[in-house]
Design a protein around this motif. Structure first.
Motif, mmCIF file in Angstrom:
data_model
loop_
_atom_site.group_PDB
_atom_site.id
_atom_site.type_symbol
_atom_site.label_atom_id
_atom_site.label_comp_id
_atom_site.label_asym_id
_atom_site.label_seq_id
_atom_site.Cartn_x
_atom_site.Cartn_y
_atom_site.Cartn_z
ATOM 1 N N LEU A 11 43.576 29.228 47.114
ATOM 2 C CA LEU A 11 42.555 30.232 47.425
ATOM 3 C C LEU A 11 41.860 30.714 46.170
ATOM 4 C CD1 LEU A 11 44.529 32.425 49.978
ATOM 5 C CD2 LEU A 11 42.703 30.804 50.484
ATOM 6 N N ASP A 12 40.632 31.113 46.342
ATOM 7 C CA ASP A 12 39.880 31.759 45.289
ATOM 8 C C ASP A 12 40.587 33.077 44.962
ATOM 9 O OD1 ASP A 12 38.045 33.257 43.826
ATOM 10 O OD2 ASP A 12 36.331 32.627 45.019
ATOM 11 N N GLY A 13 40.706 33.399 43.716
ATOM 12 C CA GLY A 13 41.358 34.639 43.312
ATOM 13 C C GLY A 13 40.705 35.886 43.885
ATOM 14 N N GLU A 14 39.473 35.751 44.371
ATOM 15 C CA GLU A 14 38.737 36.869 44.952
ATOM 16 C C GLU A 14 38.993 37.016 46.453
ATOM 17 O OE1 GLU A 14 36.486 38.828 43.054
ATOM 18 O OE2 GLU A 14 37.445 37.784 41.390
ATOM 19 N N PHE A 15 39.734 36.090 47.073
ATOM 20 C CA PHE A 15 39.923 36.111 48.523
ATOM 21 C C PHE A 15 41.179 36.891 48.889
ATOM 22 C CE2 PHE A 15 41.703 34.415 52.467
ATOM 23 C CZ PHE A 15 40.636 34.647 53.323
ATOM 24 N N SER A 58 39.004 40.315 54.645
ATOM 25 C CA SER A 58 38.018 39.351 55.114
ATOM 26 C C SER A 58 37.341 39.838 56.391
ATOM 27 C CB SER A 58 38.685 38.000 55.369
ATOM 28 O OG SER A 58 37.720 37.083 55.849
ATOM 29 N N THR A 59 36.061 39.575 56.487
ATOM 30 C CA THR A 59 35.313 39.935 57.695
ATOM 31 C C THR A 59 34.851 38.698 58.459
ATOM 32 O OG1 THR A 59 33.265 40.076 56.408
ATOM 33 C CG2 THR A 59 34.516 42.132 56.725
ATOM 34 N N THR A 60 35.390 37.522 58.105
ATOM 35 C CA THR A 60 35.018 36.323 58.846
ATOM 36 C C THR A 60 35.648 36.366 60.230
ATOM 37 O OG1 THR A 60 36.910 34.998 58.110
ATOM 38 C CG2 THR A 60 34.926 34.962 56.707
ATOM 39 N N PHE A 61 35.002 35.710 61.175
ATOM 40 C CA PHE A 61 35.511 35.704 62.546
ATOM 41 C C PHE A 61 36.932 35.161 62.607
ATOM 42 C CE2 PHE A 61 36.271 33.576 66.590
ATOM 43 C CZ PHE A 61 36.128 34.660 67.451
ATOM 44 N N GLY A 62 37.198 34.072 61.883
ATOM 45 C CA GLY A 62 38.520 33.448 61.914
ATOM 46 C C GLY A 62 39.628 34.392 61.480
ATOM 47 N N TRP A 63 39.422 35.075 60.343
ATOM 48 C CA TRP A 63 40.472 35.982 59.848
ATOM 49 C C TRP A 63 40.591 37.239 60.689
ATOM 50 C CZ3 TRP A 63 44.615 34.930 57.350
ATOM 51 C CH2 TRP A 63 44.649 33.801 56.531
#
Length: 160
Positions: free
Chosen positions: A118-122, A127-132
């Motif tokens: 993962l990106d260190g910023e994630f 997270s506001t993505t639909f999946g998460w």
């Protein structure tokens, strides 16, 4: 891409019901067998883009009723799709390992890849993505937790 993601989510739920109809009791499914079928179908849906990715499922047969199997199946499907979409860029070969365990009344499912991590910023919890958002809500429905670590790939550990 969005259409395929929706198809995969629907197929994940359908596979739970298909697995349930093939049992003698109609009360629970062998979740290990379900995950083996799910990973096979997801790899097929991504086609040649993921031909260098190997997947394996290990651990005991764990039986889940439909009230746990549907949300757990959707979470597992979403996590596996995330591995296939993001862990191995440019058709990089790799491995996805899914392990199952039972400790008392808790069920543990770990989905691990050896991809780019993962990106260190994630931060999944932000997270506001639909999946998460879907994963977070389904884990609440399961009265469970999910932890995500990134070290030589990414590991997602579901406990419910």
């Amino acid at each position: 891409m969005l259409f395929r993601d929706c198809q995969n989510r629907i197929r994940s739920m359908a596979l739970v019901h298909e697995s349930l109809y093939h049992t003698n009791t109609l009360a629970s499914i062998n979740f290990r067998q379900y995950l083996e079928k799910l990973i096979s179908r997801l790899l097929a849906s991504f086609g040649s883009r993921v031909q260098g990715i190997r997947a394996q499922v290990s651990g005991p047969a764990i039986f889940l009723g439909i009230n746990q199997a549907v949300p757990a199946g959707l979470v597992a499907s979403e996590l596996i799709v995330n591995c296939l979409k993001h862990a191995f860029p440019e058709q990089q070969p790799g491995e996805i390992h899914i392990s199952l365990a039972a400790e008392d009344s808790r069920r543990i499912i770990e989905i691990k890849d050896n991809g780019i991590g993962l990106d260190g910023e994630f931060f999944p919890e932000n997270s506001t993505t639909f999946g998460w958002l879907m994963i977070t809500n389904l884990m609440k429905q399961l009265d469970g937790t999910i932890t995500v670590t990134s070290n030589a790939g990414t590991t997602c550990r579901m406990v419910f």
